[in-house]
Design an enzyme around this catalytic site. Structure first.
Site, PDB file in Angstrom:
ATOM      1  N   GLU A  83     -31.282   3.832 -30.795  1.00 45.00           N
ATOM      2  CA  GLU A  83     -31.700   2.734 -31.659  1.00 45.00           C
ATOM      3  C   GLU A  83     -32.335   1.633 -30.808  1.00 45.00           C
ATOM      4  O   GLU A  83     -31.685   1.037 -29.961  1.00 45.00           O
ATOM      5  CB  GLU A  83     -30.504   2.177 -32.433  1.00 45.00           C
ATOM      6  N   LYS A 103     -16.543 -14.309 -38.557  1.00 45.08           N
ATOM      7  CA  LYS A 103     -16.974 -14.562 -37.188  1.00 45.08           C
ATOM      8  C   LYS A 103     -18.444 -14.124 -37.081  1.00 45.08           C
ATOM      9  O   LYS A 103     -18.742 -12.955 -36.845  1.00 45.08           O
ATOM     10  CB  LYS A 103     -16.078 -13.798 -36.207  1.00 45.08           C
ATOM     11  N   GLY A 145     -22.732  -3.951 -36.771  1.00 45.83           N
ATOM     12  CA  GLY A 145     -23.340  -4.151 -35.457  1.00 45.83           C
ATOM     13  C   GLY A 145     -23.589  -2.819 -34.781  1.00 45.83           C
ATOM     14  O   GLY A 145     -23.742  -1.782 -35.435  1.00 45.83           O
ATOM     15  N   SER A 146     -23.608  -2.843 -33.478  1.00 50.50           N
ATOM     16  CA  SER A 146     -23.962  -1.646 -32.722  1.00 50.50           C
ATOM     17  C   SER A 146     -22.834  -0.621 -32.728  1.00 50.50           C
ATOM     18  O   SER A 146     -21.652  -0.966 -32.864  1.00 50.50           O
ATOM     19  CB  SER A 146     -24.295  -2.011 -31.277  1.00 50.50           C
ATOM     20  N   THR A 147     -23.207   0.630 -32.565  1.00 48.97           N
ATOM     21  CA  THR A 147     -22.215   1.707 -32.523  1.00 48.97           C
ATOM     22  C   THR A 147     -21.290   1.557 -31.327  1.00 48.97           C
ATOM     23  O   THR A 147     -20.088   1.827 -31.419  1.00 48.97           O
ATOM     24  CB  THR A 147     -22.928   3.073 -32.492  1.00 48.97           C
ATOM     25  N   GLU A 207     -20.058  -0.669 -40.204  1.00 47.72           N
ATOM     26  CA  GLU A 207     -21.437  -0.361 -40.572  1.00 47.72           C
ATOM     27  C   GLU A 207     -22.246  -0.535 -39.303  1.00 47.72           C
ATOM     28  O   GLU A 207     -22.460  -1.652 -38.839  1.00 47.72           O
ATOM     29  CB  GLU A 207     -21.906  -1.288 -41.701  1.00 47.72           C
TER      30      GLU A 207
END
Length: 488
Positions: free
Chosen positions: A392, A182, A236-238, A258
């Protein structure tokens, strides 16, 4: 500007449109205008992809036929290799990669990593003997065997899409899993090409499926919550990673995450190449859109004014050598979208409000084109407690923080919720290694050492993630361990 082929779904061995027939525009980061169209998957499409992957894992020999897997993964590599020009077009037009960046993280590094997976695959240990042991007056033989996890949902980002797609899809396929890829809605074509070339390679129906849609969450949430999907691999983002853990808990979903980073590069006062170590930390490659980039530069207070002068000169020298779609020497283009541009610019404003000094950049550059261009930006006089040092930004924004001594440098580097990468530079290798070993991070470059490559495990500590991608460890993420014991 290249017009991209339509990005189609790939479900149960068929490259096709969405069931609804709907599409959405692929927007070029360079122009802000449509550069192609993509199928807009419905819930029914995603349901079909999940059922197909489950069926292929449960009812074919994909999970046990190692020779077939290696053959087809190699054939798929060869097809991708023959289509490097198309991959370059996709990276440039979907992800906004400058030509100079294509030959690095976007295409060449991805293909090198694919080759590393194939070369490393024979090192996977499928069976391990634990020997005999006496118990209850009898002898027992014990053996552990490795088996593929099952159906994998691979959810990937827009920043370096081919690299991350390869990291997940190839590892999972070699391990014997079936996969539903995806990709992000910004970069659907770099996912669709996996389906197109897998069909050409002769992959069995259902082994690899590709779904995407304008709604960034719909397909991903279906994969995370469906009990037929055994593992989610997400980059992707946390914030999204935390949501995946929460939503996957109901089905005891195994997750590999990750996530974000705010990595620190520490340049010690005895660096033999102080000016070079400082200047090369400018955050310009792919407009700073990388999870492992060194976005915090830590320099000794005793040489802080010197470092500021070096950076001021370096940014001035870099000048306007960025943002040209046709210049093969450039490594920096636009950020991915208007939304991301606005987010980065909000952090530039925040940094000034927090009291940091804007040394370079900080402005949008509409003169570069109709897309999403932000100048290379650098803040100095930054305190590590500031939000621009802790959060970030995912854009071309470097923050420069002074430290007193080695202990202070380590403290600052570790005072972060993230722990993905980092660097240390020193004239003494022993000193640099000592500092590197104290930093809570998944990878550390010492004196410019290459710590990220396809044959090396990559992942993070703390809020930067769970598990490791790439290397033999990246394949093993998709394996389960079964212990079998029998009485002799």
């Amino acid at each position: 500007m290249t017009t991209l082929p339509d990005a189609k779904l790939f479900i149960d061995g068929q490259l096709r449109d969405a069931q609804s027939g709907k599409t959405f525009d692929i927007i070029s980061p360079w122009t802000g205008e449509p550069v192609g169209k993509a199928a807009d998957a419905t819930a029914a499409d995603v349901e079909e992809a999940i059922a197909s992957a489950r069926r292929a894992f449960d009812k074919t020999d994909w999970s046990t036929n190692i020779a077939l897997r290696v053959k087809l993964v190699q054939k798929l590599y060869d097809l991708f290799d023959a289509n490097r020009e198309r991959l370059s077009d996709l990276a440039r037009n979907e992800a906004g990669a400058a030509i100079g960046a294509v030959g690095r993280a976007h295409v060449d590094m991805a293909m090198d990593g694919w080759k590393d997976y194939i070369d490393l695959f024979p090192q996977v240990e499928w069976q391990k003997s634990y020997g005999e042991r006496a118990a209850y007056g009898m002898m027992h033989e014990r053996v552990a065997v490795k088996e593929p996890v099952g159906v994998v949902g691979a959810i990937t980002p827009w920043n370096v899409p081919l690299y991350v797609n390869v990291g997940k899809v190839v590892a999972a396929l070699l391990a014997g899993c079936t996969v539903i890829l995806k990709p992000a809605p910004n970069t659907p074509g770099m996912g669709s090409i996996f389906g197109e070339l897998a069909a050409e390679a002769g992959f069995p129906a259902g082994v690899l499926n590709v779904v995407f849609g304008e709604d960034a969450a719909l397909a991903g949430e279906m994969l995370v919550t469906d009990p037929r999907v055994d593992l989610i691999s997400f980059t992707g983002s946390t914030g999204v990673g935390k949501r995946i853990m929460e939503q996957g808990a109901a089905t005891m979903k195994r997750v590999f995450l990750e996530l974000g980073g705010k990595s620190a590069k520490i340049v010690l006062e005895d660096s033999e190449n102080f000016a070079m170590d400082v200047a090369t930390t400018m955050l310009v490659f792919h407009a700073g859109q990388g999870c492992a980039v060194h976005s915090r530069l830590l320099v000794p207070r005793s040489r802080y004014d010197e470092a500021k002068a070096i950076l001021k000169g370096a940014y001035a020298n870099f000048g306007d050598n960025w943002g040209d779609f046709d210049n093969p020497t450039q490594i920096m283009g636009p950020v991915i979208s208007k939304r991301q541009m606005e987010r980065v610019l909000s952090y530039v404003e925040l940094g000034q409000q927090e009291g940091a000094t804007l040394l370079a950049g900080g402005k949008a550059r509409p003169d570069k084109g109709g897309g999403y261009f932000i100048e290379p930006t650098c803040f100095v006089d930054v305190d590590n407690a500031m939000r621009i040092a802790q959060e970030e930004i995912f854009g071309p924004v470097l923050v420069v923080i002074p430290f007193e001594d080695d202990d202070d440098a380590v403290r600052i580097a570790n005072e972060s919720s993230y722990g993905l990468s980092g660097g240390v530079s020193s004239g003494s290798l022993d000193r640099a290694l000592a500092v590197a070993k104290r930093i809570r991070s998944g990878s550390i470059s010492v004196n410019g050492g290459m710590c990220i490559a396809g044959d090396l495990p990559f992942g993070g500590y703390k809020a930067s993630g769970i598990g490791r991608e790439w290397g033999v460890e990246g394949i093993e993420e998709y394996l389960e361990t079964k212990l079998i014991a029998w009485r002799k």
